[in-house]
Motif scaffolding. Structure first.
Motif, PDB file in Angstrom:
ATOM      1  N   LEU A 332      -8.175  22.755 -15.865  1.00  0.00           N
ATOM      2  CA  LEU A 332      -7.705  21.723 -14.689  1.00  0.00           C
ATOM      3  C   LEU A 332      -5.929  21.535 -14.840  1.00  0.00           C
ATOM      4  CD1 LEU A 332      -8.227  19.578 -12.662  1.00  0.00           C
ATOM      5  CD2 LEU A 332      -8.693  17.920 -14.544  1.00  0.00           C
ATOM      6  N   TYR A 333      -5.577  21.337 -16.061  1.00  0.00           N
ATOM      7  CA  TYR A 333      -4.056  21.483 -15.941  1.00  0.00           C
ATOM      8  C   TYR A 333      -3.388  22.627 -15.573  1.00  0.00           C
ATOM      9  CZ  TYR A 333       0.807  20.860 -18.122  1.00  0.00           C
ATOM     10  OH  TYR A 333       1.839  20.721 -18.244  1.00  0.00           O
ATOM     11  N   LEU A 334      -3.946  23.853 -15.871  1.00  0.00           N
ATOM     12  CA  LEU A 334      -3.564  25.248 -15.408  1.00  0.00           C
ATOM     13  C   LEU A 334      -3.262  25.171 -13.964  1.00  0.00           C
ATOM     14  CD1 LEU A 334      -4.978  27.844 -17.711  1.00  0.00           C
ATOM     15  CD2 LEU A 334      -2.750  26.727 -17.707  1.00  0.00           C
ATOM     16  N   TRP A 335      -4.677  24.741 -13.195  1.00  0.00           N
ATOM     17  CA  TRP A 335      -4.552  24.937 -11.904  1.00  0.00           C
ATOM     18  C   TRP A 335      -3.995  23.976 -11.025  1.00  0.00           C
ATOM     19  CZ3 TRP A 335      -6.121  29.195  -9.496  1.00  0.00           C
ATOM     20  CH2 TRP A 335      -6.780  30.140 -10.086  1.00  0.00           C
ATOM     21  N   HIS A 336      -3.928  22.465 -11.521  1.00  0.00           N
ATOM     22  CA  HIS A 336      -3.499  21.349 -10.586  1.00  0.00           C
ATOM     23  C   HIS A 336      -2.425  21.646  -9.897  1.00  0.00           C
ATOM     24  CE1 HIS A 336      -0.853  19.588 -13.680  1.00  0.00           C
ATOM     25  NE2 HIS A 336      -0.487  18.949 -12.741  1.00  0.00           N
ATOM     26  N   PHE A 337      -1.207  22.217 -10.625  1.00  0.00           N
ATOM     27  CA  PHE A 337       0.184  22.045 -10.182  1.00  0.00           C
ATOM     28  C   PHE A 337       0.312  23.153  -9.184  1.00  0.00           C
ATOM     29  CE2 PHE A 337       4.923  21.892 -10.321  1.00  0.00           C
ATOM     30  CZ  PHE A 337       4.884  20.478 -10.242  1.00  0.00           C
ATOM     31  N   PRO A 338      -0.268  24.373  -9.346  1.00  0.00           N
ATOM     32  CA  PRO A 338       0.069  25.393  -8.304  1.00  0.00           C
ATOM     33  C   PRO A 338      -0.900  24.872  -7.190  1.00  0.00           C
ATOM     34  CG  PRO A 338      -0.627  26.417 -10.496  1.00  0.00           C
ATOM     35  CD  PRO A 338      -0.818  24.964 -10.570  1.00  0.00           C
ATOM     36  N   ALA A 339      -1.904  24.454  -7.363  1.00  0.00           N
ATOM     37  CA  ALA A 339      -2.819  24.118  -6.144  1.00  0.00           C
ATOM     38  C   ALA A 339      -2.052  22.829  -5.291  1.00  0.00           C
ATOM     39  CB  ALA A 339      -3.836  23.574  -6.434  1.00  0.00           C
ATOM     40  N   LEU A 340      -1.170  22.011  -6.200  1.00  0.00           N
ATOM     41  CA  LEU A 340      -0.571  20.976  -5.335  1.00  0.00           C
ATOM     42  C   LEU A 340       0.621  21.603  -4.417  1.00  0.00           C
ATOM     43  CD1 LEU A 340      -0.048  17.982  -5.086  1.00  0.00           C
ATOM     44  CD2 LEU A 340       1.395  18.026  -7.053  1.00  0.00           C
ATOM     45  N   ILE A 341       1.577  22.300  -5.126  1.00  0.00           N
ATOM     46  CA  ILE A 341       2.443  22.841  -4.629  1.00  0.00           C
ATOM     47  C   ILE A 341       2.055  23.799  -3.212  1.00  0.00           C
ATOM     48  CG2 ILE A 341       4.498  24.560  -4.804  1.00  0.00           C
ATOM     49  CD1 ILE A 341       4.805  21.664  -6.173  1.00  0.00           C
ATOM     50  N   LEU A 342       1.147  24.858  -3.671  1.00  0.00           N
ATOM     51  CA  LEU A 342       0.705  25.692  -2.573  1.00  0.00           C
ATOM     52  C   LEU A 342       0.101  25.068  -1.278  1.00  0.00           C
ATOM     53  CD1 LEU A 342      -0.550  28.784  -4.707  1.00  0.00           C
ATOM     54  CD2 LEU A 342       1.800  28.444  -3.599  1.00  0.00           C
ATOM     55  N   VAL A 343      -0.836  23.999  -1.532  1.00  0.00           N
ATOM     56  CA  VAL A 343      -1.418  23.268  -0.537  1.00  0.00           C
ATOM     57  C   VAL A 343      -0.407  22.589   0.442  1.00  0.00           C
ATOM     58  CG1 VAL A 343      -3.058  21.548  -0.139  1.00  0.00           C
ATOM     59  CG2 VAL A 343      -3.832  23.211  -1.789  1.00  0.00           C
ATOM     60  N   THR A 344       0.451  21.947  -0.594  1.00  0.00           N
ATOM     61  CA  THR A 344       1.532  21.238   0.150  1.00  0.00           C
ATOM     62  C   THR A 344       2.236  21.982   1.225  1.00  0.00           C
ATOM     63  OG1 THR A 344       1.665  19.373  -1.576  1.00  0.00           O
ATOM     64  CG2 THR A 344       3.500  19.710   0.107  1.00  0.00           C
ATOM     65  N   GLU A 345       2.787  23.144   0.569  1.00  0.00           N
ATOM     66  CA  GLU A 345       3.439  24.366   1.449  1.00  0.00           C
ATOM     67  C   GLU A 345       2.623  24.739   2.542  1.00  0.00           C
ATOM     68  OE1 GLU A 345       6.485  26.401   2.589  1.00  0.00           O
ATOM     69  OE2 GLU A 345       6.414  24.916   1.134  1.00  0.00           O
ATOM     70  N   LEU A 346       1.648  24.656   2.345  1.00  0.00           N
ATOM     71  CA  LEU A 346       0.456  25.332   3.449  1.00  0.00           C
ATOM     72  C   LEU A 346       0.429  24.246   4.356  1.00  0.00           C
ATOM     73  CD1 LEU A 346      -1.483  27.755   4.203  1.00  0.00           C
ATOM     74  CD2 LEU A 346      -3.352  26.339   3.325  1.00  0.00           C
ATOM     75  N   ALA A 347       0.322  23.101   4.157  1.00  0.00           N
ATOM     76  CA  ALA A 347       0.388  22.070   5.280  1.00  0.00           C
ATOM     77  C   ALA A 347       1.627  21.504   6.011  1.00  0.00           C
ATOM     78  CB  ALA A 347       0.241  20.600   4.477  1.00  0.00           C
ATOM     79  N   ARG A 348       2.770  22.361   5.538  1.00  0.00           N
ATOM     80  CA  ARG A 348       3.933  22.166   6.428  1.00  0.00           C
ATOM     81  C   ARG A 348       3.939  22.574   7.657  1.00  0.00           C
ATOM     82  NH1 ARG A 348       9.064  22.205   4.261  1.00  0.00           N
ATOM     83  NH2 ARG A 348       8.525  22.913   2.078  1.00  0.00           N
ATOM     84  N   GLY A 349       4.542  21.463   8.649  1.00  0.00           N
ATOM     85  CA  GLY A 349       4.369  21.956   9.981  1.00  0.00           C
ATOM     86  C   GLY A 349       3.150  21.383  10.475  1.00  0.00           C
TER      87      GLY A 349
END
Length: 733
Positions: A332-349
């Motif tokens: 969970l620690y490994l996955w949570h931060f990449p998921a947060l950054i990439l999902v937020t980037e995907l939501a841009r716009g």
């Protein structure tokens, strides 16, 4: 951050494998009789609490001090590893280092590599080339357990999270732990051998470890005071936290003597201490030492005095849900931060960008990936005989198949990340190559006077009308990868000041001498003034007296870099003396129009700023020909945050903020009070109240407020013309 499965309080298929830690069994040990091993499901709950605090803090910035979850993990790791290795020494008189590291590799590497590969692929798909390559280097540093030093060397501010934050920044703690794992097993053996001939070896081992912990804490205090941003990442500033866990492990036989009647109160107080730490621990100054001590000592107390009531539900951390989250906490620690950054980037716009939706989606995605990673990567590899000596090959066929599957999975993960690093690095140019455009005209070729102002206004208006990102020089990717200012100018803005001679450009006999003083915005304007001097045919000389992070105002202002905060008062005193010595024909003063704080953390009001500026102006007024208060660029959109391959130029259009106009009023009044002028910089950056991120094919700023050197040189003719309109003529024409 890791789960130590071969030690105490770890989740295994067989529940009898969960044992209390740090209990000796060697007859040679004259220490107190060890407690009988017991289940420590509460430590799985403690892991769940720690990872939960970190995830919530990263996703919602709540609780404000939730980052102390990492410190709790450090205590757990130090406790478990020391328990395992010291117990092995007590039983056998030796420590099998190779076996220990084989278990570490099986436990940590496969899941870590899988996340690294997935993150690099996601970065390739979503980021611009500059940020993608930065992620690749972060992945390589993480793969070799040195990412904490990479982030420290890059002067990363952990608490300044933004759109350009590395999706692998959280790997710093894993790198630090692995560095600890390389050193501490040998230290345990050396300590054990050192005290082996004594009558009470465990007592002396605990005392030595406690002494090491105290020394490491004192070192952390010094490192934090010197530079808290760097201390956050580096190993020497964090080792004391792991050493606290190690000390607890060695002292468990004595802690076990505490009557059970006291344990509920200690456990609940320790839990309350950790929760309080997550709420009140400040970021920046004082962290990690001494502020991490509350979370660290609370976690240590919780581990040292386990409370296992007959009704397990009485212990808030001992329940099946938290136990399972503790099981998957590593993944969970490994996955949570990449998921947060990439999902937020995907939501841009999209309409969800800037809301809680991407954070909630990333948490859900992280839980799913963590469960899958635990089930299909962590557990199969941990149970396999991968890396074990050949004599252990006597397995059933099913085990052979599982081992081959694990090897294949690990090999694929390594190959994937290798292919990504090589292929995408080479092929990236076809998709997002650095922009190439015509070289901007030199100052000597550019229009002058009113023509220059009009031309610049047209360029800004054209930029506001553009709907897609054009080719820029330098490219936005180059800026996001880390914009570098001129080294010669930069040297003049860091302590200690190298002297007037090294920070002056233009002939000594120039007709007009110009000096500029202020904080980092003054340093960014130096390129503009040098361009003016270069095109003046030797008629203008420019001297830089500014300093990064040191506003020219008679108030001690706070700065995250301790060396800058310490040097700033002396620098301002020296700048006043240099101004008196130079007696410049024109003195430009520019400070950032953003809120400042005192060293005590209190906001500096506009009235206090005015009084502090007036104090310095009174000292230098007799030595200055003409005074000009030069406004900085409006600070609104940070190009590092707003730009991405899917954004549009409109997303990066800044507007003039209320604070900017308020500070402008203050400086305008001060300038007239001292027979000077206030220079309105908006015509160089904006059309009305809208300020584009680029003009004439050049990025305007490389962050929130600092102008790029390329654009600074480009606007030099317009600056001269606009300054002349205020009555300050640099050219004498």
């Amino acid at each position: 951050m890791t789960n130590t499965t071969e030690g105490t309080a770890t989740r295994r298929p067989n529940p009898e494998a969960r044992r209390a830690g740090g209990t000796p069994s060697d007859a040679r040990n004259a220490s107190p009789v060890p407690e009988r091993t017991k289940l420590r499901l509460d430590l799985q709950g403690l892991r769940a609490l720690a990872v939960g605090l970190v995830v919530l803090n990263h996703a919602f910035e709540w609780p404000a001090g939730g980052f102390v979850g990492v410190d709790i993990f450090f205590v757990i790791s130090g406790f478990l590893m020391t328990s395992v290795l010291h117990r092995e020494y007590e039983r056998s008189g030796r420590i099998r280092f190779l076996a220990f590291y084989r278990r570490r590799i099986r436990r940590l590497i496969p899941a870590s590599v899988a996340v690294l590969a997935a993150t690099v692929f996601g970065a390739w798909a979503l980021f611009g080339s500059g940020r993608f390559m930065a992620t690749v280097w972060d992945a390589l540093a993480s793969l070799f357990f040195v990412s904490n030093w990479r982030f420290a060397a890059a002067q990363t501010d952990y608490f300044a999270q933004g759109a350009q934050t590395s999706p692998l920044q959280h790997y710093w703690s894993l790198s630090l732990e692995e560095q600890y794992y390389l050193v501490w097993p040998l230290a345990i053996l050396l300590i054990a051998l050192l005290v082996a001939r004594g009558q009470r070896p465990r007592v002396f081992a605990a005392l030595i470890t406690f002494g090491i912990t105290v020394a490491l804490f004192l070192l952390a205090l010094q490192l934090t005071q010197a530079d808290s941003a760097t201390a956050y990442f580096i190993t020497p500033a964090r080792l004391w936290e792991l050493s606290v866990g190690a000390t607890v492990a060695l002292c468990m036989p004595w802690f076990s003597r505490l009557p059970s009647a006291f344990r509920p109160a200690i456990a609940l107080l320790a839990l309350a201490g950790m929760i309080a730490a997550s709420a009140i621990t400040p970021s920046g100054q004082g962290f990690p030492a001494p502020w991490a001590a509350l979370a660290v000592l609370s976690a240590a107390a919780f581990i040292a005095f386990p409370w296992q009531p007959k009704r397990s539900w009485l212990n808030p951390l001992d329940n099946p849900v938290l136990s399972y989250i503790g099981d998957i906490s590593y993944s969970l620690y490994l996955w949570h931060f990449p998921a947060l950054i990439l999902v937020t980037e995907l939501a841009r716009g999209t309409s969800s960008y800037g809301t809680l939706i991407p954070a909630l989606e990333s948490i859900a995605l992280s839980l799913v990936f963590a469960a899958l990673s635990y089930r299909f990567i962590e557990e199969p590899v941990r149970r396999s005989s991968w890396l074990e000596p050949k004599k252990r090959k006597r397995r059933r066929k099913a085990e052979r198949g599982r081992r081959l599957g694990v090897l294949a999975l690990s090999s694929v993960s390594v190959v994937v990340i290798g292919v990504l690093v090589v292929a995408f690095t080479v092929d990236r140019g076809a998709r997002n190559a650095p922009a190439e455009s015509a070289t901007p005209p030199t100052v000597s070729d550019a229009p002058t006077g009113e023509t220059a102002v009009a031309a610049l206004g047209s360029q800004l208006a054209e930029a506001l009308a553009v709907t897609s990102w054009p080719e820029l020089t330098p490219s936005m990717d180059a800026i996001l990868a880390g914009y570098k200012q001129d080294a010669e100018v930069t040297a003049c803005g860091v302590p200690p000041y190298p002297g007037i001679d090294r920070c002056t450009w233009g002939p000594a006999d120039a007709r007009t001498s110009v000096a500029i003083v202020g904080d980092s915005t003054s340093m960014a304007y130096v390129a503009m003034l040098r361009a003016v001097a270069d095109s003046s045919n030797g008629q203008i000389r420019v001297t830089s007296l500014g300093m990064f992070g040191c506003p020219f105002v008679d108030i001690e202002t706070a700065n995250s870099a301790a060396n800058v905060q310490q040097a700033c008062p002396g620098h301002k005193t020296q700048a006043v003396e240099d101004i008196k010595s130079l007696k410049p024909d024109v003195l430009l003063i520019t400070n950032t129009y953003t809120p400042y704080k005192t060293v005590g953390g209190d906001p500096i009001s506009q009235d206090a700023y005015s009084a502090g500026m007036r104090s310095l102006l009174e000292q230098i007024e007799p030595s200055v020909g003409r005074l000009a208060m030069l406004a900085p660029p409006p600070a609104d959109k940070d190009v590092r945050e707003c730009f991405s391959p899917r954004s549009t130029p409109k997303d990066c259009v800044s507007t003039v903020q209320k604070f900017w106009t308020q500070r402008a009023v203050v400086e305008d009044k001060l300038a007239h009070e001292f027979n000077g002028v206030w220079f309105d910089s908006r015509p160089m950056f904006c059309v009305g109240s809208k300020c584009p991120a680029f003009a004439a094919g050049i990025p305007v700023k490389f962050d929130l407020v600092h102008v790029t050197e390329e654009y600074a040189r480009h606007i030099a003719p317009a600056f001269v013309a606009l300054l002349s309109e205020t009555g300050v003529n640099l050219t004498g024409g």
